[in-house]
Design a protein around this motif. Sequence first.
Motif, PDB file in Angstrom:
ATOM      1  N   ALA A  24       0.775  -1.204  -0.079  1.00  0.00           N
ATOM      2  CA  ALA A  24       0.047   0.006  -0.058  1.00  0.00           C
ATOM      3  C   ALA A  24       1.115   1.191  -0.114  1.00  0.00           C
ATOM      4  CB  ALA A  24      -0.824  -0.249   1.370  1.00  0.00           C
ATOM      5  N   PRO A  25       0.774   2.165  -0.686  1.00  0.00           N
ATOM      6  CA  PRO A  25       1.586   3.425  -0.903  1.00  0.00           C
ATOM      7  C   PRO A  25       1.521   4.097   0.270  1.00  0.00           C
ATOM      8  CG  PRO A  25       0.038   3.205  -2.885  1.00  0.00           C
ATOM      9  CD  PRO A  25      -0.219   2.313  -2.068  1.00  0.00           C
ATOM     10  N   LEU A  26       0.495   4.073   1.199  1.00  0.00           N
ATOM     11  CA  LEU A  26       0.369   4.911   2.751  1.00  0.00           C
ATOM     12  C   LEU A  26       1.465   4.015   3.736  1.00  0.00           C
ATOM     13  CD1 LEU A  26      -0.469   6.658   4.585  1.00  0.00           C
ATOM     14  CD2 LEU A  26      -2.238   4.828   5.194  1.00  0.00           C
ATOM     15  N   LEU A  59       2.128   5.286  -7.871  1.00  0.00           N
ATOM     16  CA  LEU A  59       3.154   6.219  -7.639  1.00  0.00           C
ATOM     17  C   LEU A  59       2.839   7.585  -7.184  1.00  0.00           C
ATOM     18  CD1 LEU A  59       6.100   7.200  -7.921  1.00  0.00           C
ATOM     19  CD2 LEU A  59       5.881   7.467 -10.313  1.00  0.00           C
ATOM     20  N   ALA A  60       1.566   7.758  -8.121  1.00  0.00           N
ATOM     21  CA  ALA A  60       0.829   9.275  -7.901  1.00  0.00           C
ATOM     22  C   ALA A  60       0.319   9.402  -6.308  1.00  0.00           C
ATOM     23  CB  ALA A  60      -0.083   9.408  -8.944  1.00  0.00           C
ATOM     24  N   GLU A  61      -0.059   8.269  -5.752  1.00  0.00           N
ATOM     25  CA  GLU A  61      -0.756   8.112  -4.578  1.00  0.00           C
ATOM     26  C   GLU A  61       0.580   8.427  -3.542  1.00  0.00           C
ATOM     27  OE1 GLU A  61      -3.116   4.962  -1.516  1.00  0.00           O
ATOM     28  OE2 GLU A  61      -3.104   4.539  -3.893  1.00  0.00           O
ATOM     29  N   LEU A  62       1.548   7.572  -3.846  1.00  0.00           N
ATOM     30  CA  LEU A  62       2.595   7.725  -2.843  1.00  0.00           C
ATOM     31  C   LEU A  62       3.320   8.932  -2.766  1.00  0.00           C
ATOM     32  CD1 LEU A  62       4.703   6.573  -1.189  1.00  0.00           C
ATOM     33  CD2 LEU A  62       6.125   5.749  -3.150  1.00  0.00           C
ATOM     34  N   ARG A  63       3.361   9.806  -4.068  1.00  0.00           N
ATOM     35  CA  ARG A  63       4.000  11.102  -3.975  1.00  0.00           C
ATOM     36  C   ARG A  63       3.147  12.239  -3.213  1.00  0.00           C
ATOM     37  NH1 ARG A  63       5.793  13.067  -9.812  1.00  0.00           N
ATOM     38  NH2 ARG A  63       7.277  13.945  -8.526  1.00  0.00           N
ATOM     39  N   THR A 108      -1.762  16.840   0.395  1.00  0.00           N
ATOM     40  CA  THR A 108      -2.156  16.348   1.494  1.00  0.00           C
ATOM     41  C   THR A 108      -2.365  17.325   2.683  1.00  0.00           C
ATOM     42  OG1 THR A 108       0.017  15.589   2.303  1.00  0.00           O
ATOM     43  CG2 THR A 108      -1.534  13.956   1.149  1.00  0.00           C
ATOM     44  N   SER A 109      -3.214  18.201   2.791  1.00  0.00           N
ATOM     45  CA  SER A 109      -3.520  19.411   3.671  1.00  0.00           C
ATOM     46  C   SER A 109      -3.636  18.729   5.071  1.00  0.00           C
ATOM     47  CB  SER A 109      -4.713  20.294   3.168  1.00  0.00           C
ATOM     48  OG  SER A 109      -5.937  19.884   3.333  1.00  0.00           O
ATOM     49  N   ARG A 131      -3.514  10.793   6.070  1.00  0.00           N
ATOM     50  CA  ARG A 131      -1.960  11.425   6.096  1.00  0.00           C
ATOM     51  C   ARG A 131      -1.001  10.568   6.388  1.00  0.00           C
ATOM     52  NH1 ARG A 131      -3.404  16.132  10.140  1.00  0.00           N
ATOM     53  NH2 ARG A 131      -1.032  16.497   9.932  1.00  0.00           N
ATOM     54  N   ALA A 132       0.159  10.618   5.852  1.00  0.00           N
ATOM     55  CA  ALA A 132       1.277   9.844   6.266  1.00  0.00           C
ATOM     56  C   ALA A 132       2.211  10.588   7.207  1.00  0.00           C
ATOM     57  CB  ALA A 132       2.201   9.702   4.819  1.00  0.00           C
TER      58      ALA A 132
END
Length: 344
Positions: free
Chosen positions: A98-100, A149-153, A161-162, A168-169
């Motif tokens: 999972a990108p998160l 990749l877009a989700e991870l970035r 990600t305000s 949020r990571a």
Amino acid sequence: MTTDNQASSHKQHINDVKLSILDLAPVVVGATPADALRNSLDLAQHAERWGYHRYWVAEHHNMPGIASSATSVVIGYLASGTNTIRLGSGGIMLPNHAPLVIAEQFGTLESLYPGRIDLGLGRAPGSDRRTSLALRKDLNSGEDFPELLAELRAYFDTSATSYHAPVRAVPGEGLNIPIYLLGSSDFSARLAGRLGLPFAFASHFSPDYTRIALETYRSSFQPSDTLKEPHVIVGVNAVVADTDEEAACLGTTMQQQFLNIIRGTTGLVQPPADMEGKWTDRERAGVEQTLKAAVNGSPETVRGQLESFIAQTQADEVIITSMIYDHQARLHSYELIAQLAGKA
């Protein structure tokens, strides 16, 4: 997010490029994964003293001869025992995760070891079909890699990600963690070019695609906030010893590894051996084809081989992997390469 890209003119000498290390934490016959990981730390500490630029470890699974499966954990272990060398993944196979989770893991690493962590990403499973299913629960071909990749970035980007974002990571958001795309074909080369990211190509096991992948990357490159000019890293298998004969002997360990890959088998890293009778003519041709970009020999022999490869690829950086059975011989190989570049 910035990288340490450095534009340069025509490159043809070993001291025209950065030198780095790609480590698989090899588990040799008679040893354990614990031994392999301690050896990796020892090599990273020596590499730091010898002036290597970065030290990456690779994600592989279900392979008894490779101990770097929990890649983020290994990076933390290596970072805790070093001080200045960059540490990272070469790479994390993003569709396995999972990108998160990756954003949090590398956010944690960057928080603990600021300014030293790289996030290299690939789209292959890093293992066989059955293990891929155990990791991913579905056998997608990695075609969703751009979306992952877009989700991870986005997790690192505070504008995306305000502080009111639903997910949020933490740690992760707002941290400057350089992202590198890895590839063995032109898929990630084209994506890295379009996104303006640095690109690392696996010449050490996919030499036939090197030229087309690098041409694709450079021709499709679009400057970004991350990178203004293309930045190319190429992987090279290297075995260096005091003499050509000794290097040839040490290199049979790597030949046996690739022979196992051709046969679809896995196992511990084997000691040097007489290859006569170990392979068929067809298998030998297959191994030699895969290793045609490898360098092997005494320092002066390898200087010529490396500089020819640098001139052909115009790489900004060479990342070296050495599958050598004896740890002291592996250290010596990397030290001799560093000496060629005037570092050690």
